[in-house]
Design an enzyme around this catalytic site. Structure first.
Site, short mmCIF file in Angstrom:
data_model
loop_
_atom_site.label_atom_id
_atom_site.label_comp_id
_atom_site.label_asym_id
_atom_site.label_seq_id
_atom_site.Cartn_x
_atom_site.Cartn_y
_atom_site.Cartn_z
N GLN A 1 9.82 -9.45 -2.32
CA GLN A 1 9.93 -8.62 -3.50
C GLN A 1 9.85 -7.05 -2.94
O GLN A 1 9.00 -6.87 -2.23
CB GLN A 1 8.50 -8.83 -4.27
CG GLN A 1 8.49 -8.24 -5.47
CD GLN A 1 7.17 -8.88 -6.23
OE1 GLN A 1 6.18 -8.69 -5.70
NE2 GLN A 1 7.48 -9.31 -7.36
N TYR B 1 4.96 -1.66 -12.38
CA TYR B 1 5.11 -0.85 -11.33
C TYR B 1 6.19 0.35 -11.77
O TYR B 1 6.55 0.26 -12.67
CB TYR B 1 5.93 -1.84 -10.18
CG TYR B 1 4.78 -2.65 -9.62
CD1 TYR B 1 4.05 -3.56 -9.99
CD2 TYR B 1 4.41 -2.48 -8.11
CE1 TYR B 1 2.91 -4.44 -9.56
CE2 TYR B 1 3.45 -3.19 -7.42
CZ TYR B 1 2.84 -3.90 -8.27
OH TYR B 1 1.62 -4.88 -7.29
N ARG C 1 -0.13 -19.38 -8.60
CA ARG C 1 -1.63 -20.18 -8.16
C ARG C 1 -1.37 -21.45 -7.69
O ARG C 1 -2.21 -21.63 -7.05
CB ARG C 1 -2.27 -19.83 -9.30
CG ARG C 1 -2.84 -18.33 -9.36
CD ARG C 1 -3.59 -18.01 -10.65
NE ARG C 1 -2.45 -18.22 -11.84
CZ ARG C 1 -2.70 -18.08 -13.18
NH1 ARG C 1 -4.05 -17.51 -13.40
NH2 ARG C 1 -1.96 -18.07 -14.07
C1 FMN Z 1 -3.30 -13.70 -5.70
C2 FMN Z 1 -2.17 -13.32 -6.58
C3 FMN Z 1 -1.54 -12.13 -6.23
C4 FMN Z 1 -0.25 -11.76 -6.77
N1 FMN Z 1 0.45 -10.82 -6.38
C5 FMN Z 1 1.71 -10.58 -7.06
C6 FMN Z 1 2.72 -9.41 -6.53
O1 FMN Z 1 2.49 -9.02 -5.46
N2 FMN Z 1 3.69 -9.36 -7.20
C7 FMN Z 1 4.11 -10.15 -8.20
O2 FMN Z 1 5.08 -9.75 -8.86
N3 FMN Z 1 3.15 -10.97 -8.76
C8 FMN Z 1 1.81 -11.26 -8.24
N4 FMN Z 1 0.98 -12.01 -8.66
C9 FMN Z 1 1.47 -12.51 -10.11
C10 FMN Z 1 2.05 -14.02 -9.93
O3 FMN Z 1 3.28 -13.91 -9.12
C11 FMN Z 1 2.35 -14.64 -11.15
O4 FMN Z 1 3.43 -13.84 -11.88
C12 FMN Z 1 1.27 -15.16 -12.13
O5 FMN Z 1 0.21 -15.38 -11.29
C13 FMN Z 1 1.73 -16.24 -13.02
O6 FMN Z 1 2.42 -17.31 -12.42
P1 FMN Z 1 1.41 -18.71 -11.93
O7 FMN Z 1 0.55 -19.15 -13.42
O8 FMN Z 1 2.13 -19.57 -11.67
O9 FMN Z 1 0.16 -18.23 -11.20
C14 FMN Z 1 0.27 -12.69 -8.00
C15 FMN Z 1 -0.63 -13.52 -8.80
C16 FMN Z 1 -1.88 -13.90 -7.83
C17 FMN Z 1 -2.79 -15.00 -8.25
#
Ligand code: FMN
Length: 394
Positions: free
Chosen positions: A102, A172, A348
């Site tokens: 990314q 961003y 997650r």
């Molecule tokens: C610990 C953590 C770090 C994350 N870092 C980023 C990131 O660097 N860039 C990004 O686009 N989303 C980031 N996210 C968001 C996730 O990519 C995702 O969009 C969000 O958690 C929803 O998906 P999920 O329900 O499968 O966790 C992060 C999420 C978590 C939990």
């Protein structure tokens, strides 16, 4: 019962790239690039995720320039990183998965202490989380950033990545230009949606020129910023169409604004105590522990919490739309695929257990036991992301 047609465990195509299945690890900031360097821990982290069965893993946040970082342990792209990034992509490939990365820029919430200057943004803006005010980018700085995105994408390809994900969501820099909340410009980059799109579209075209036809360019973008005065779904749908025309291969339909509604993009618990403990400056630590509940709003978690909005994208573009947000169960993934999405990104559930995909495929589990405590968010600033609940033996 999952029909083969909607099975996550069939091959899928993203531009010229074929993935072994339909599940992609989303960018989850690892916090493993101390002093901006690629560490063995980062390489092992992604090798492990790849071993766990995903079709592709996404290395999170790579800044396109030194001034686009929020933390000291974030990488910024430069030629000397290529050999170590090659080690990472090779390790992932050996496990049978593809590797994406990314690329982005934090804009107004870049950290002045890390970048050694006032942050850049669409318009002058105060950032509550940094206690800083950014400066509005001039045309030369916009041109420089377009070039930074393009050069970064070229270097990423040289490092053996199979795809690149442009971060145009989550508040961003590109998202800051799209959002009426951060973009108050009166020149050709502000005002109408056509003007607010000008910079992000130039970035996409430059990245496409850099990586060539057929190389997958994913764009993570917002279906909405998540508050009044931000980007909302009606405009986001137009943004999606414009991104397709500019050269995107796939869209990742996400939401939220890191410096205003950071939990909106994931929902669930706000780990205020853990987040406050990680603030290096005493004023922010105090502010976060006293006003954390006010600074970071809570949003209820529902499985597939973005489905309705993501379907709006699905209806207007012909490139793949990748579903993200609250994917926890095998049946969720099959359902999403049955609604016409080609892939899902999962965050997650794969932090909780890197073998999540493999275990679903073998029938060992049908669901993740991630409970959205979200303490993994705080862990990424304290030595590297991990599931705190799992480490406690739960
Ligand atoms: C610990 C953590 C770090 C994350 N870092 C980023 C990131 O660097 N860039 C990004 O686009 N989303 C980031 N996210 C968001 C996730 O990519 C995702 O969009 C969000 O958690 C929803 O998906 P999920 O329900 O499968 O966790 C992060 C999420 C978590 C939990």
């Amino acid at each position: 019962m999952t029909s083969l047609e909607n099975s996550p465990f069939t091959k899928g195509k993203l531009a010229n790239l074929t993935l072994r299945n339909r599940i992609i690890r989303s960018g989850c900031f690892e916090g493993m690039c101390q002093e901006g360097k690629i560490t063995d821990a980062l390489i092992e982290h992604h090798r492990r995720v790849a071993q766990g069965g995903v079709g592709m893993t996404t290395v999170a946040y790579c800044s396109v320039s030194y001034d686009g970082r929020a933390f000291g342990h974030e990488m910024w792209m430069r030629p000397e990183l290529i050999p170590d990034l090659k080690r990472l992509t090779e390790a992932v490939h050996k496990e049978g998965a593809a590797a994406s990365i990314q690329i982005g820029h934090c804009g107004f919430f870049s950290n002045p202490k890390e970048i050694g200057r006032r942050p850049l943004g669409a318009s002058v803006k105060f950032c509550l989380f940094r206690l800083s005010i950014c400066e509005a980018m001039d045309e030369a700085q916009i041109a420089e950033k377009i070039e930074d995105f393009g050069r970064t994408a070229e270097q990423v390809k040289l490092a053996g990545f199979d795809a690149v994900e442009i971060h145009a969501g989550h508040g961003y820099l590109l998202s800051q230009f799209l959002s009426p909340w951060t973009n108050h410009r009166s020149d050709q980059y502000g005002g109408s949606l056509e003007n607010r799109l000008r910079f992000p579209l130039a970035v996409i075209r430059r990245v496409r020129q850099g990586v060539g036809e057929g190389f997958p360019i994913l764009i993570k973008m917002n279906v909405s910023d998540g508050f009044k005065g931000g980007l909302e779904i009606e405009e986001a749908v137009e943004v999606a169409k414009a991104f397709e025309t500019a050269g995107a291969s796939a869209l990742v339909a996400s939401c939220g604004f890191t410096a205003k509604t950071p939990i909106f993009m994931m929902r669930g618990n706000v780990p205020v105590k853990e987040m406050a403990a990680n603030q290096s400056e005493w004023l922010l630590r105090l502010g976060m522990s006293m006003f954390g509940w006010f600074m970071v709003q809570r949003y209820r978690f529902d499985r597939l919490f973005l489905l309705k909005e993501a379907l709006r994208f699905k209806n207007v573009v012909s490139i793949p739309v990748i579903y993200i947000g609250g994917v926890l169960r095998l049946e969720d993934i099959s359902y999403v695929l049955s609604r016409g999405f080609e892939f899902v990104e999962v965050g997650r559930a794969t932090v909780r257990d890197p073998d999540f995909v493999k275990k679903m495929e073998s029938g060992e589990v049908v669901a993740s036991d991630c409970d959205q405590c979200n303490r993994c968010i705080a862990s990424m600033d304290a030595g590297g992301v991990y599931c705190v609940t799992a480490s406690e033996g739960n």
